[in-house]
Design a protein around this motif. Structure first.
Motif, short mmCIF file in Angstrom:
data_model
loop_
_atom_site.label_atom_id
_atom_site.label_comp_id
_atom_site.label_asym_id
_atom_site.label_seq_id
_atom_site.Cartn_x
_atom_site.Cartn_y
_atom_site.Cartn_z
N GLY A 113 75.02 16.41 70.56
CA GLY A 113 75.89 17.18 69.66
C GLY A 113 76.13 18.58 70.15
N ALA A 114 75.08 19.25 70.58
CA ALA A 114 75.22 20.61 71.11
C ALA A 114 76.07 20.62 72.37
CB ALA A 114 73.84 21.20 71.39
N ALA A 115 75.92 19.59 73.21
CA ALA A 115 76.72 19.52 74.44
C ALA A 115 78.21 19.39 74.12
CB ALA A 115 76.26 18.34 75.29
N ILE A 116 78.53 18.58 73.13
CA ILE A 116 79.93 18.42 72.73
C ILE A 116 80.49 19.73 72.18
CG2 ILE A 116 81.43 17.33 71.02
CD1 ILE A 116 79.78 14.77 71.38
N LEU A 117 79.76 20.36 71.28
CA LEU A 117 80.23 21.62 70.70
C LEU A 117 80.38 22.70 71.76
CD1 LEU A 117 78.12 21.60 67.43
CD2 LEU A 117 80.60 21.29 67.59
N GLY A 118 79.55 22.65 72.78
CA GLY A 118 79.63 23.64 73.84
C GLY A 118 80.74 23.40 74.84
N ALA A 119 81.40 22.25 74.75
CA ALA A 119 82.45 21.91 75.71
C ALA A 119 83.84 22.32 75.25
CB ALA A 119 82.43 20.40 75.97
N ARG A 120 83.94 23.03 74.14
CA ARG A 120 85.26 23.40 73.62
C ARG A 120 85.96 24.41 74.53
NH1 ARG A 120 84.11 25.74 67.95
NH2 ARG A 120 82.13 26.26 68.94
N ARG A 121 87.28 24.37 74.49
CA ARG A 121 88.07 25.35 75.21
C ARG A 121 88.13 26.65 74.39
NH1 ARG A 121 93.70 23.23 77.14
NH2 ARG A 121 94.09 23.30 74.90
N ASP A 122 88.74 27.65 74.95
CA ASP A 122 88.79 28.95 74.29
C ASP A 122 89.48 28.89 72.93
OD1 ASP A 122 87.46 30.10 76.39
OD2 ASP A 122 89.26 30.92 77.35
N ASP A 123 90.47 27.99 72.78
CA ASP A 123 91.17 27.90 71.50
C ASP A 123 90.44 27.01 70.49
OD1 ASP A 123 91.61 25.35 72.43
OD2 ASP A 123 93.81 25.45 72.33
N GLY A 124 89.31 26.44 70.89
CA GLY A 124 88.53 25.61 70.00
C GLY A 124 88.76 24.13 70.16
N SER A 125 89.80 23.73 70.88
CA SER A 125 90.09 22.31 71.06
C SER A 125 89.26 21.76 72.22
CB SER A 125 91.57 22.11 71.34
OG SER A 125 91.92 22.69 72.59
N TRP A 126 89.40 20.47 72.44
CA TRP A 126 88.73 19.83 73.56
C TRP A 126 89.76 19.26 74.53
CZ3 TRP A 126 86.32 19.67 68.78
CH2 TRP A 126 84.97 20.05 68.74
N ASP A 127 89.66 19.62 75.75
CA ASP A 127 90.35 18.99 76.88
C ASP A 127 91.86 18.81 76.68
OD1 ASP A 127 90.45 18.12 79.42
OD2 ASP A 127 89.50 16.19 79.07
N SER A 128 92.54 19.87 76.43
CA SER A 128 94.01 19.95 76.52
C SER A 128 94.77 18.90 75.73
CB SER A 128 94.46 19.90 77.98
OG SER A 128 94.16 18.65 78.58
N ALA B 246 95.38 16.52 71.70
CA ALA B 246 94.84 15.80 70.56
C ALA B 246 94.22 14.48 70.98
CB ALA B 246 95.94 15.55 69.53
N HIS B 247 94.95 13.76 71.84
CA HIS B 247 94.48 12.42 72.20
C HIS B 247 94.51 12.12 73.68
CE1 HIS B 247 94.80 7.91 72.46
NE2 HIS B 247 93.79 8.04 71.63
N TRP B 248 95.45 12.71 74.40
CA TRP B 248 95.65 12.34 75.80
C TRP B 248 95.68 13.60 76.66
CZ3 TRP B 248 95.00 7.72 77.68
CH2 TRP B 248 95.44 7.41 78.97
N PRO B 249 94.59 13.89 77.39
CA PRO B 249 94.55 15.11 78.19
C PRO B 249 95.70 15.20 79.19
CG PRO B 249 92.39 14.11 78.05
CD PRO B 249 93.35 13.13 77.46
N ASP B 250 96.15 16.41 79.44
CA ASP B 250 97.27 16.62 80.34
C ASP B 250 97.01 16.07 81.73
OD1 ASP B 250 98.56 17.92 78.31
OD2 ASP B 250 98.00 19.93 78.97
N GLU C 11 97.10 7.25 87.75
CA GLU C 11 96.19 7.01 88.88
C GLU C 11 94.74 7.25 88.47
OE1 GLU C 11 95.35 8.76 93.37
OE2 GLU C 11 97.28 9.13 92.38
N ILE C 12 94.49 8.33 87.73
CA ILE C 12 93.14 8.62 87.26
C ILE C 12 92.66 7.55 86.28
CG2 ILE C 12 91.77 10.23 85.88
CD1 ILE C 12 93.35 12.50 87.14
N VAL C 13 93.55 7.12 85.40
CA VAL C 13 93.18 6.10 84.42
C VAL C 13 92.82 4.80 85.12
CG1 VAL C 13 94.01 4.70 82.51
CG2 VAL C 13 94.49 7.16 82.56
N THR D 257 87.79 12.60 76.24
CA THR D 257 87.34 13.98 76.14
C THR D 257 88.29 14.88 75.36
OG1 THR D 257 88.30 14.25 78.35
CG2 THR D 257 85.91 13.98 78.23
N SER D 258 89.38 14.35 74.86
CA SER D 258 90.29 15.17 74.08
C SER D 258 89.78 15.30 72.64
CB SER D 258 91.71 14.59 74.11
OG SER D 258 91.69 13.25 73.68
N THR D 259 90.53 16.01 71.81
CA THR D 259 90.02 16.39 70.50
C THR D 259 89.75 15.19 69.59
OG1 THR D 259 91.14 18.53 70.65
CG2 THR D 259 90.52 17.77 68.46
N ALA D 260 90.66 14.24 69.51
CA ALA D 260 90.49 13.13 68.57
C ALA D 260 89.25 12.29 68.86
CB ALA D 260 91.75 12.27 68.53
#
Length: 332
Positions: free
Chosen positions: A48-63, A65-69, A74-76, A84-87
């Motif tokens: 839990g602490a690891a997840i909370l510590g992974a937020r970006r500066d704006d508070g979201s996770w990985d660029s 809501a659902h699909w990181p930029d 190819e990566i998929v 790793t995105s917010t949802a």
């Protein structure tokens, strides 16, 4: 299957706070104070602490809501869908049991959901998006963290199919429900209904769905799953998908027998005999030492390593299997 050997319980307790507090609650019948003390550590130690510590500066996770930029095709193909995105991150926090009343958790969720818009049409996070599988997860997240999701629930009620299920492929022409989407929706509707009857839902932004209608539609979805024994085709009684027999954690959008059994355990009441096939399949997977393995690993980038590889003992699967077994054997 229902016995929880002391050494297995001890192994479960000697783990991340997210597992420990649920063991105390569901297998040890610990006092409310002891459970709460353990639960409070989810946001401060371990996963839990690891997840909370992974937020970006704006508070979201990985660029997003659902699909990181950065998640191009190819990566998929090489790594699997990213989680790793917010949802999906908020879903993980819910599954870990991060306390919604903890100011650290509440602030993190509020900032994250204010910072993102759905990639497809720019909707606010708790307005939802187009697919019922993602909307179901958003409802479960919203109810858990105390946000208004009445509009998404109203939409889900209109999307139930003739067989009682839901299917994300409905917009592409599907006329039958799917296990994967249906389990997510019935989980979400149960959470919404319970919160509504307990009077803990936030004021709706529009007209709130009638809770009796929510319950009726949920029952229809549960009948869809029960009629198929959680993993069989209705027409032939054959296994609909071999993966449904392979419990995993976190389940992401996928269905499996343990996820289905956990839903009916959470619903409570006398177990339905149509769950017996799934109970037998789960019992057969128990290792000689009394633990259960992680049967499969869902590929994709994640914030926490979780467990694995597939086939090795899993605390999450063992916890889930033992509390399902307890319900199955002790319910009236």
């Amino acid at each position: 299957m229902h016995r929880a050997p002391a050494d297995v319980v001890g192994w479960l307790l000697d783990s991340d706070p997210a597992i420990r507090w649920q063991v105390l609650r569901d297998l040890r019948d610990a006092s409310a104070d002891e459970v709460q003390e353990a639960r409070a550590q989810v946001a401060r130690e371990g996963w839990g602490a690891a997840i909370l510590g992974a937020r970006r500066d704006d508070g979201s996770w990985d660029s997003g809501a659902h699909w990181p930029d950065w998640a191009n095709e190819e990566i998929v193909r090489a790594e699997g869908q990213p989680w790793t995105s917010t949802a999906p991150t908020l879903t993980e926090l819910r599954l870990l049991g991060a306390d919604p009343s903890d100011p650290v958790v509440a602030e993190a969720v509020a900032r994250a959901t204010a910072a993102v818009r759905w990639e497809y049409a720019g909707e606010e996070f708790f307005a939802g998006k187009v697919e019922p599988c993602i909307n179901a997860a958003t409802v479960a997240t919203g109810v858990y963290f105390g946000h208004d999701v009445s509009g998404i629930v109203a939409r889900l009620l209109t999307e139930q199919m003739a067989d009682g299920g839901w299917n994300c492929e409905q917009e592409n022409g599907s006329v039958r429900g799917s296990f994967d989407t249906t389990i997510a929706v019935v989980e979400a509707l149960l959470a919404y209904e319970r919160a509504g009857r307990a009077g803990t839902l936030p004021p709706p932004g529009g007209e709130a769905p009638d809770l009796d209608v929510v319950a009726e539609r949920r029952h229809g979805g549960e009948e869809y799953l029960l009629a198929r024994r959680l993993f069989r085709r209705l027409s032939t009684r054959e296994v609909a998908d071999p993966d449904y027999l392979l419990p995993t954690f976190p389940p992401r959008w996928q269905h499996d027998i343990l996820r289905g059994l956990e839903h009916f355990r959470n619903r409570g009441g006398t177990p339905d005999i149509r769950l017996a096939d799934a109970i037998e399949e789960l019992a057969a997977q128990r290792l000689p030492d009394g633990r259960w393995p992680l049967a499969r690993v869902i590929r994709g980038r994640a914030w926490i390593p979780g467990e694995g590889p597939a086939g090795t003992p899993s605390r999450w699967i063992t916890l889930g299997a033992l509390r399902v077994a307890r319900w199955w054997n002790e319910a009236p």
